[in-house]
Design a protein around this motif. Structure first.
Motif, mmCIF file in Angstrom:
data_model
loop_
_atom_site.group_PDB
_atom_site.id
_atom_site.type_symbol
_atom_site.label_atom_id
_atom_site.label_comp_id
_atom_site.label_asym_id
_atom_site.label_seq_id
_atom_site.Cartn_x
_atom_site.Cartn_y
_atom_site.Cartn_z
ATOM 1 N N HIS A 1 26.025 36.128 6.968
ATOM 2 C CA HIS A 1 26.324 35.393 5.738
ATOM 3 C C HIS A 1 26.628 33.929 6.041
ATOM 4 O O HIS A 1 26.145 33.014 5.340
ATOM 5 N N LEU A 2 27.424 33.676 7.080
ATOM 6 C CA LEU A 2 27.791 32.309 7.417
ATOM 7 C C LEU A 2 26.581 31.486 7.839
ATOM 8 O O LEU A 2 26.443 30.318 7.457
ATOM 9 N N VAL A 3 25.700 32.090 8.634
ATOM 10 C CA VAL A 3 24.515 31.367 9.097
ATOM 11 C C VAL A 3 23.592 31.040 7.932
ATOM 12 O O VAL A 3 23.122 29.905 7.783
ATOM 13 N N ARG A 4 23.323 32.023 7.090
ATOM 14 C CA ARG A 4 22.411 31.783 5.967
ATOM 15 C C ARG A 4 23.017 30.774 4.983
ATOM 16 O O ARG A 4 22.294 29.935 4.421
ATOM 17 N N ASP A 5 24.310 30.820 4.803
ATOM 18 C CA ASP A 5 24.970 29.853 3.926
ATOM 19 C C ASP A 5 24.890 28.453 4.529
ATOM 20 O O ASP A 5 24.661 27.461 3.817
ATOM 21 N N LEU A 6 25.063 28.361 5.843
ATOM 22 C CA LEU A 6 24.962 27.075 6.533
ATOM 23 C C LEU A 6 23.568 26.479 6.364
ATOM 24 O O LEU A 6 23.416 25.284 6.076
ATOM 25 N N PHE A 7 22.545 27.300 6.512
ATOM 26 C CA PHE A 7 21.178 26.791 6.401
ATOM 27 C C PHE A 7 20.831 26.416 4.958
ATOM 28 O O PHE A 7 20.047 25.491 4.728
ATOM 29 N N ARG A 8 21.421 27.107 4.003
ATOM 30 C CA ARG A 8 21.220 26.684 2.604
ATOM 31 C C ARG A 8 21.851 25.313 2.383
ATOM 32 O O ARG A 8 21.292 24.462 1.678
ATOM 33 N N TRP A 9 23.020 25.095 2.978
ATOM 34 C CA TRP A 9 23.652 23.777 2.888
ATOM 35 C C TRP A 9 22.754 22.715 3.527
ATOM 36 O O TRP A 9 22.537 21.642 2.946
ATOM 37 N N ALA A 10 22.233 23.010 4.730
ATOM 38 C CA ALA A 10 21.385 22.040 5.439
ATOM 39 C C ALA A 10 20.140 21.688 4.625
ATOM 40 O O ALA A 10 19.653 20.554 4.677
ATOM 41 N N GLU A 11 19.638 22.641 3.866
ATOM 42 C CA GLU A 11 18.421 22.422 3.083
ATOM 43 C C GLU A 11 18.703 21.592 1.830
ATOM 44 O O GLU A 11 17.815 20.882 1.344
ATOM 45 N N THR A 12 19.921 21.640 1.323
ATOM 46 C CA THR A 12 20.220 20.985 0.045
ATOM 47 C C THR A 12 21.113 19.757 0.177
ATOM 48 O O THR A 12 21.271 19.021 -0.792
ATOM 49 N N THR A 13 21.680 19.501 1.339
ATOM 50 C CA THR A 13 22.634 18.407 1.477
ATOM 51 C C THR A 13 21.978 17.053 1.253
ATOM 52 O O THR A 13 20.800 16.842 1.585
ATOM 53 N N ASP A 14 22.765 16.126 0.709
ATOM 54 C CA ASP A 14 22.309 14.754 0.520
ATOM 55 C C ASP A 14 22.715 13.853 1.682
ATOM 56 O O ASP A 14 22.380 12.660 1.679
ATOM 57 N N HIS A 15 23.423 14.391 2.637
ATOM 58 C CA HIS A 15 23.843 13.581 3.773
ATOM 59 C C HIS A 15 22.644 13.202 4.634
ATOM 60 O O HIS A 15 21.636 13.917 4.686
ATOM 61 N N HIS A 16 22.771 12.072 5.312
ATOM 62 C CA HIS A 16 21.705 11.583 6.178
ATOM 63 C C HIS A 16 21.358 12.654 7.219
ATOM 64 O O HIS A 16 22.249 13.344 7.733
ATOM 65 N N PRO A 17 20.057 12.800 7.564
ATOM 66 C CA PRO A 17 19.667 13.818 8.560
ATOM 67 C C PRO A 17 20.391 13.683 9.891
ATOM 68 O O PRO A 17 20.629 14.694 10.565
ATOM 69 N N LEU A 18 20.749 12.475 10.286
ATOM 70 C CA LEU A 18 21.503 12.310 11.529
ATOM 71 C C LEU A 18 22.861 12.982 11.433
ATOM 72 O O LEU A 18 23.319 13.638 12.381
ATOM 73 N N VAL A 19 23.510 12.830 10.291
ATOM 74 C CA VAL A 19 24.807 13.466 10.073
ATOM 75 C C VAL A 19 24.630 14.977 9.908
ATOM 76 O O VAL A 19 25.324 15.773 10.556
ATOM 77 N N ALA A 20 23.701 15.365 9.030
ATOM 78 C CA ALA A 20 23.516 16.790 8.736
ATOM 79 C C ALA A 20 23.147 17.570 9.992
ATOM 80 O O ALA A 20 23.634 18.694 10.201
ATOM 81 N N SER A 21 22.307 17.004 10.860
ATOM 82 C CA SER A 21 21.907 17.716 12.080
ATOM 83 C C SER A 21 23.086 17.909 13.024
ATOM 84 O O SER A 21 23.210 18.943 13.684
ATOM 85 N N SER A 22 23.969 16.921 13.083
ATOM 86 C CA SER A 22 25.151 17.040 13.944
ATOM 87 C C SER A 22 26.125 18.081 13.411
ATOM 88 O O SER A 22 26.720 18.852 14.185
ATOM 89 N N ILE A 23 26.289 18.118 12.085
ATOM 90 C CA ILE A 23 27.149 19.131 11.479
ATOM 91 C C ILE A 23 26.542 20.513 11.687
ATOM 92 O O ILE A 23 27.256 21.493 11.981
ATOM 93 N N LEU A 24 25.230 20.617 11.536
ATOM 94 C CA LEU A 24 24.542 21.890 11.770
ATOM 95 C C LEU A 24 24.797 22.385 13.191
ATOM 96 O O LEU A 24 25.111 23.568 13.402
ATOM 97 N N HIS A 25 24.684 21.502 14.149
ATOM 98 C CA HIS A 25 24.927 21.844 15.556
ATOM 99 C C HIS A 25 26.365 22.354 15.739
ATOM 100 O O HIS A 25 26.586 23.416 16.336
#
Length: 340
Positions: free
Chosen positions: A149-173
Protein backbone atom coordinates in the motif's frame (compact mmCIF):
# COMPACT_ATOMS: atom_id res chain seq x y z
CA UNK A 1 -10.36 9.18 -6.05
CA UNK A 2 -8.64 10.36 -2.86
CA UNK A 3 -5.38 12.25 -3.17
CA UNK A 4 -2.29 10.11 -2.49
CA UNK A 5 -0.39 10.56 0.72
CA UNK A 6 1.97 13.56 0.71
CA UNK A 7 5.48 12.49 1.82
CA UNK A 8 6.62 14.79 4.62
CA UNK A 9 9.27 17.25 3.47
CA UNK A 10 10.06 20.95 3.63
CA UNK A 11 10.96 22.87 0.51
CA UNK A 12 14.02 24.57 2.01
CA UNK A 13 15.84 27.55 0.52
CA UNK A 14 18.83 25.28 -0.17
CA UNK A 15 16.67 22.86 -2.14
CA UNK A 16 15.28 25.75 -4.18
CA UNK A 17 18.80 27.08 -4.84
CA UNK A 18 20.12 23.67 -5.90
CA UNK A 19 17.19 23.11 -8.25
CA UNK A 20 17.92 26.48 -9.83
CA UNK A 21 21.62 25.65 -10.25
CA UNK A 22 20.94 22.27 -11.83
CA UNK A 23 18.13 23.58 -14.02
CA UNK A 24 20.37 26.38 -15.28
CA UNK A 25 22.96 23.87 -16.44
CA UNK A 26 20.39 21.62 -18.10
CA UNK A 27 18.65 24.62 -19.64
CA UNK A 28 21.93 25.74 -21.17
CA UNK A 29 22.34 22.38 -22.96
CA UNK A 30 18.80 22.53 -24.30
CA UNK A 31 19.00 26.17 -25.32
CA UNK A 32 22.25 25.63 -27.20
CA UNK A 33 20.96 22.51 -28.91
CA UNK A 34 23.49 20.21 -27.32
CA UNK A 35 23.62 17.31 -24.92
CA UNK A 36 25.65 16.79 -21.78
CA UNK A 37 27.01 13.30 -22.23
CA UNK A 38 28.62 11.80 -25.33
CA UNK A 39 27.95 8.17 -26.34
CA UNK A 40 31.37 7.10 -25.11
CA UNK A 41 30.96 8.82 -21.76
CA UNK A 42 27.49 7.31 -21.39
CA UNK A 43 29.00 3.83 -21.50
CA UNK A 44 31.83 4.76 -19.12
CA UNK A 45 29.45 6.41 -16.65
CA UNK A 46 27.04 3.48 -16.78
CA UNK A 47 29.92 1.19 -15.76
CA UNK A 48 30.93 3.61 -12.99
CA UNK A 49 27.32 3.77 -11.82
CA UNK A 50 26.98 -0.01 -11.58
CA UNK A 51 30.33 -0.43 -9.84
CA UNK A 52 29.71 2.38 -7.35
CA UNK A 53 26.13 1.44 -6.50
CA UNK A 54 27.24 -2.11 -5.74
CA UNK A 55 30.32 -0.92 -3.87
CA UNK A 56 28.00 0.92 -1.49
CA UNK A 57 26.53 -2.53 -0.77
CA UNK A 58 30.03 -3.96 -0.08
CA UNK A 59 30.71 -5.46 -3.52
CA UNK A 60 34.50 -5.32 -3.97
CA UNK A 61 34.77 -5.67 -7.77
CA UNK A 62 36.63 -2.85 -9.51
CA UNK A 63 35.61 -0.78 -12.53
CA UNK A 64 37.96 -2.88 -14.68
CA UNK A 65 36.32 -6.07 -13.44
CA UNK A 66 32.81 -4.70 -14.06
CA UNK A 67 33.92 -3.71 -17.57
CA UNK A 68 35.27 -7.21 -18.15
CA UNK A 69 31.99 -8.80 -17.05
CA UNK A 70 30.10 -6.44 -19.37
CA UNK A 71 32.34 -7.64 -22.23
CA UNK A 72 31.72 -11.29 -21.37
CA UNK A 73 35.17 -11.94 -19.94
CA UNK A 74 36.02 -14.05 -16.91
CA UNK A 75 37.03 -12.28 -13.71
CA UNK A 76 38.21 -13.32 -10.30
CA UNK A 77 35.55 -12.66 -7.69
CA UNK A 78 33.01 -14.37 -5.50
CA UNK A 79 30.00 -15.88 -7.31
CA UNK A 80 27.68 -13.50 -5.47
CA UNK A 81 29.62 -10.39 -6.46
CA UNK A 82 29.75 -11.47 -10.10
CA UNK A 83 26.02 -12.25 -10.04
CA UNK A 84 25.32 -8.80 -8.57
CA UNK A 85 27.16 -7.15 -11.46
CA UNK A 86 25.46 -9.27 -14.10
CA UNK A 87 22.06 -8.50 -12.60
CA UNK A 88 22.77 -4.77 -12.47
CA UNK A 89 23.93 -4.77 -16.10
CA UNK A 90 20.68 -6.45 -17.14
CA UNK A 91 18.71 -3.94 -15.07
CA UNK A 92 20.32 -0.92 -16.67
CA UNK A 93 19.92 -2.48 -20.12
CA UNK A 94 16.17 -2.51 -19.44
CA UNK A 95 16.21 1.05 -18.08
CA UNK A 96 14.20 2.60 -20.90
CA UNK A 97 11.47 -0.06 -20.61
CA UNK A 98 10.31 1.10 -17.18
CA UNK A 99 8.22 3.95 -15.83
CA UNK A 100 9.32 5.53 -12.56
CA UNK A 101 5.74 5.68 -11.26
CA UNK A 102 4.87 2.03 -11.94
CA UNK A 103 4.89 -0.30 -8.93
CA UNK A 104 4.75 -3.28 -11.28
CA UNK A 105 7.89 -2.10 -13.11
CA UNK A 106 9.49 -1.55 -9.72
CA UNK A 107 8.86 -5.19 -8.81
CA UNK A 108 10.07 -6.41 -12.19
CA UNK A 109 13.29 -4.44 -11.85
CA UNK A 110 13.90 -5.83 -8.37
CA UNK A 111 13.37 -9.33 -9.72
CA UNK A 112 16.19 -8.74 -12.21
CA UNK A 113 18.45 -6.86 -9.79
CA UNK A 114 18.25 -9.55 -7.11
CA UNK A 115 17.90 -12.71 -9.24
CA UNK A 116 19.63 -15.68 -7.57
CA UNK A 117 20.61 -13.45 -4.65
CA UNK A 118 17.49 -13.53 -2.44
CA UNK A 119 14.48 -15.83 -2.17
CA UNK A 120 11.97 -13.00 -2.65
CA UNK A 121 13.39 -11.38 -5.78
CA UNK A 122 10.65 -9.37 -7.44
CA UNK A 123 8.33 -9.50 -4.41
CA UNK A 124 7.69 -7.21 -1.48
CA UNK A 125 9.07 -8.44 1.83
CA UNK A 126 6.87 -10.63 3.98
CA UNK A 127 8.44 -9.88 7.36
CA UNK A 128 9.62 -6.97 9.47
CA UNK A 129 13.06 -5.48 8.91
CA UNK A 130 15.37 -3.10 10.76
CA UNK A 131 18.41 -1.28 9.43
CA UNK A 132 21.55 -1.51 11.52
CA UNK A 133 24.86 0.34 11.50
CA UNK A 134 27.09 -2.04 13.37
CA UNK A 135 25.09 -3.18 16.40
CA UNK A 136 22.90 -0.08 16.47
CA UNK A 137 19.36 -0.09 15.10
CA UNK A 138 19.05 3.12 13.07
CA UNK A 139 15.72 2.58 11.34
CA UNK A 140 12.75 0.28 11.85
CA UNK A 141 10.87 -0.03 8.57
CA UNK A 142 7.04 -0.09 8.42
CA UNK A 143 5.34 -3.48 8.96
CA UNK A 144 5.35 -5.86 6.00
CA UNK A 145 1.56 -5.82 5.67
CA UNK A 146 1.68 -2.10 4.86
CA UNK A 147 4.48 -2.19 2.30
CA UNK A 148 2.51 -2.69 -0.91
CA UNK A 149 0.00 0.00 0.00
CA UNK A 150 2.77 2.44 0.91
CA UNK A 151 4.70 1.82 -2.31
CA UNK A 152 1.68 2.16 -4.57
CA UNK A 153 0.58 5.29 -2.73
CA UNK A 154 4.08 6.74 -3.09
CA UNK A 155 4.09 6.12 -6.84
CA UNK A 156 0.66 7.70 -7.21
CA UNK A 157 2.08 10.77 -5.47
CA UNK A 158 5.12 10.76 -7.80
CA UNK A 159 2.83 10.61 -10.83
CA UNK A 160 0.62 13.51 -9.71
CA UNK A 161 2.96 15.83 -7.80
CA UNK A 162 3.55 19.37 -9.03
CA UNK A 163 7.00 19.52 -7.47
CA UNK A 164 10.01 19.83 -9.74
CA UNK A 165 11.30 16.42 -10.98
CA UNK A 166 14.62 17.05 -9.23
CA UNK A 167 12.81 17.40 -5.92
CA UNK A 168 10.25 14.66 -6.57
CA UNK A 169 12.94 12.14 -7.58
CA UNK A 170 14.91 12.81 -4.39
CA UNK A 171 11.80 12.40 -2.24
CA UNK A 172 10.97 9.20 -4.12
CA UNK A 173 14.45 7.86 -3.37
CA UNK A 174 14.18 8.71 0.31
CA UNK A 175 10.72 7.19 0.69
CA UNK A 176 11.87 3.94 -0.94
CA UNK A 177 14.65 3.72 1.65
CA UNK A 178 12.21 4.60 4.45
CA UNK A 179 9.64 1.99 3.42
CA UNK A 180 12.40 -0.55 2.74
CA UNK A 181 10.01 -2.61 0.61
CA UNK A 182 12.28 -5.58 -0.05
CA UNK A 183 14.15 -8.14 2.02
CA UNK A 184 17.37 -6.96 0.33
CA UNK A 185 18.41 -4.64 -2.49
CA UNK A 186 16.61 -1.52 -1.25
CA UNK A 187 19.60 0.81 -1.57
CA UNK A 188 20.45 -0.10 -5.13
CA UNK A 189 16.75 0.03 -6.09
CA UNK A 190 16.32 3.49 -4.54
CA UNK A 191 19.29 4.83 -6.48
CA UNK A 192 18.17 3.14 -9.71
CA UNK A 193 14.64 4.52 -9.34
CA UNK A 194 15.79 8.08 -8.75
CA UNK A 195 17.87 7.86 -11.93
CA UNK A 196 14.82 6.58 -13.77
CA UNK A 197 12.72 9.47 -12.47
CA UNK A 198 15.40 11.98 -13.45
CA UNK A 199 15.64 10.50 -16.95
CA UNK A 200 11.94 11.16 -17.48
CA UNK A 201 12.78 14.87 -17.08
CA UNK A 202 16.04 14.92 -19.05
CA UNK A 203 17.49 11.77 -20.63
CA UNK A 204 21.14 12.70 -20.06
CA UNK A 205 20.66 12.69 -16.29
CA UNK A 206 20.39 8.88 -16.45
CA UNK A 207 24.10 8.78 -17.31
CA UNK A 208 25.49 11.01 -14.59
CA UNK A 209 27.98 9.29 -12.25
CA UNK A 210 25.94 10.27 -9.18
CA UNK A 211 26.46 6.87 -7.53
CA UNK A 212 30.23 7.39 -7.70
CA UNK A 213 29.88 10.54 -5.62
CA UNK A 214 27.54 8.77 -3.19
CA UNK A 215 30.09 5.98 -2.82
CA UNK A 216 32.79 8.56 -2.04
CA UNK A 217 30.43 10.27 0.44
CA UNK A 218 28.89 7.16 1.89
CA UNK A 219 28.95 8.30 5.51
CA UNK A 220 27.24 11.56 4.54
CA UNK A 221 24.67 9.60 2.51
CA UNK A 222 23.71 7.51 5.54
CA UNK A 223 23.84 10.57 7.79
CA UNK A 224 21.38 12.37 5.50
CA UNK A 225 19.03 9.38 5.63
CA UNK A 226 19.32 9.30 9.41
CA UNK A 227 18.74 13.02 9.80
CA UNK A 228 15.66 12.85 7.57
CA UNK A 229 14.34 10.03 9.75
CA UNK A 230 15.06 12.01 12.91
CA UNK A 231 13.27 15.10 11.63
CA UNK A 232 10.47 13.11 9.98
CA UNK A 233 11.25 15.34 6.99
CA UNK A 234 12.96 14.25 3.76
CA UNK A 235 14.57 17.67 3.20
CA UNK A 236 18.06 16.76 4.54
CA UNK A 237 18.24 13.80 2.18
CA UNK A 238 16.93 15.83 -0.78
CA UNK A 239 19.60 18.46 -0.12
CA UNK A 240 22.28 15.75 -0.10
CA UNK A 241 21.08 14.17 -3.35
CA UNK A 242 20.66 17.47 -5.19
CA UNK A 243 24.17 18.46 -4.15
CA UNK A 244 25.46 15.15 -5.51
CA UNK A 245 23.61 15.68 -8.81
CA UNK A 246 25.02 19.21 -9.15
CA UNK A 247 28.55 18.01 -8.37
CA UNK A 248 28.20 15.11 -10.82
CA UNK A 249 27.25 17.60 -13.55
CA UNK A 250 30.27 19.71 -12.71
CA UNK A 251 32.52 16.63 -12.87
CA UNK A 252 31.81 16.06 -16.57
CA UNK A 253 34.94 16.82 -18.64
CA UNK A 254 34.61 20.09 -20.50
CA UNK A 255 35.27 18.38 -23.82
CA UNK A 256 32.33 16.07 -23.18
CA UNK A 257 29.99 18.93 -22.34
CA UNK A 258 30.32 20.46 -25.81
CA UNK A 259 28.63 18.27 -28.39
CA UNK A 260 27.80 18.77 -32.01
CA UNK A 261 25.59 21.63 -33.06
CA UNK A 262 24.58 20.59 -36.56
CA UNK A 263 22.91 22.23 -39.48
CA UNK A 264 19.95 20.76 -41.29
CA UNK A 265 22.33 19.34 -43.92
CA UNK A 266 24.09 17.08 -41.42
CA UNK A 267 22.45 13.70 -40.90
CA UNK A 268 21.65 12.19 -37.54
CA UNK A 269 24.28 9.52 -38.20
CA UNK A 270 26.99 12.14 -38.77
CA UNK A 271 25.89 14.00 -35.66
CA UNK A 272 26.16 10.81 -33.60
CA UNK A 273 29.58 10.03 -35.06
CA UNK A 274 30.94 13.49 -34.23
CA UNK A 275 29.73 13.15 -30.66
CA UNK A 276 31.95 10.05 -30.34
CA UNK A 277 35.06 12.24 -30.46
CA UNK A 278 36.60 14.09 -27.55
CA UNK A 279 38.49 17.20 -28.59
CA UNK A 280 41.42 16.51 -30.89
CA UNK A 281 41.75 12.80 -30.14
CA UNK A 282 42.56 10.38 -32.96
CA UNK A 283 40.65 7.10 -33.13
CA UNK A 284 40.35 4.13 -35.46
CA UNK A 285 37.22 3.16 -37.35
CA UNK A 286 36.91 0.08 -35.13
CA UNK A 287 36.89 2.30 -32.02
CA UNK A 288 34.23 4.52 -33.56
CA UNK A 289 32.06 1.52 -34.37
CA UNK A 290 32.41 0.29 -30.79
CA UNK A 291 31.42 3.67 -29.37
CA UNK A 292 28.38 3.75 -31.63
CA UNK A 293 27.45 0.17 -30.77
CA UNK A 294 27.66 -0.92 -34.44
CA UNK A 295 28.94 -4.22 -35.82
CA UNK A 296 28.16 -3.99 -39.57
CA UNK A 297 31.15 -2.24 -41.16
CA UNK A 298 29.61 -1.51 -44.61
CA UNK A 299 26.66 0.31 -43.02
CA UNK A 300 29.01 2.24 -40.73
CA UNK A 301 31.13 3.38 -43.67
CA UNK A 302 28.17 4.27 -45.90
CA UNK A 303 25.97 6.06 -43.36
CA UNK A 304 28.46 7.45 -40.84
CA UNK A 305 32.11 7.60 -41.88
CA UNK A 306 31.93 8.62 -45.54
CA UNK A 307 29.28 11.37 -45.05
CA UNK A 308 31.28 12.82 -42.13
CA UNK A 309 34.44 12.88 -44.24
CA UNK A 310 32.61 14.35 -47.24
CA UNK A 311 31.07 17.12 -45.14
CA UNK A 312 34.46 18.11 -43.74
CA UNK A 313 33.46 17.36 -40.15
CA UNK A 314 36.19 14.76 -39.66
CA UNK A 315 39.48 14.00 -41.44
CA UNK A 316 41.98 11.18 -41.83
CA UNK A 317 45.30 11.33 -40.04
CA UNK A 318 46.92 9.74 -43.10
CA UNK A 319 44.94 10.98 -46.11
CA UNK A 320 47.64 9.88 -48.58
CA UNK A 321 46.85 6.25 -47.73
CA UNK A 322 43.08 5.99 -47.17
CA UNK A 323 43.23 2.21 -46.74
CA UNK A 324 46.18 2.21 -44.38
CA UNK A 325 45.78 -0.38 -41.58
CA UNK A 326 46.89 2.27 -39.09
CA UNK A 327 44.47 4.91 -40.39
CA UNK A 328 42.86 7.03 -37.71
CA UNK A 329 40.30 9.83 -37.72
CA UNK A 330 39.89 13.12 -35.88
CA UNK A 331 37.60 16.13 -35.86
CA UNK A 332 38.66 18.88 -38.24
CA UNK A 333 39.88 22.12 -36.74
CA UNK A 334 36.73 23.87 -37.98
CA UNK A 335 34.51 21.31 -36.24
CA UNK A 336 36.43 21.57 -32.97
CA UNK A 337 36.37 25.36 -32.95
CA UNK A 338 32.90 26.10 -34.26
CA UNK A 339 31.00 22.83 -34.44
CA UNK A 340 28.54 24.43 -36.91
Amino acid sequence: MPKPHQPPFTLTSRIVALVAEISERVGRWVGEGREAVSPRLRRENRIRTIQASLAIENNTLSIDQVTAILEGKRVLGTPREIQEVRNAILCYDRFSDWKATSADDFLTAHGIMMKALVDQAGAFRSSGVGIYRGDKLVHMAPPANRVEHLVRDLFRWAETTDHHPLVASSILHYEIEFIHPFADGNGRMGRLWQSLALASWHADLAYLPVESLISERQEAYYAALGEADRQADAAPFAEFMLTAIRDALDSLPATEQVTEQVTEQVTEQVRLLIRCFSGAEEVTSAELMQRLGLTHRPSFQKSYLQPALASGRIEMTNPASPRSPVQRYRLTKRTRQKRP
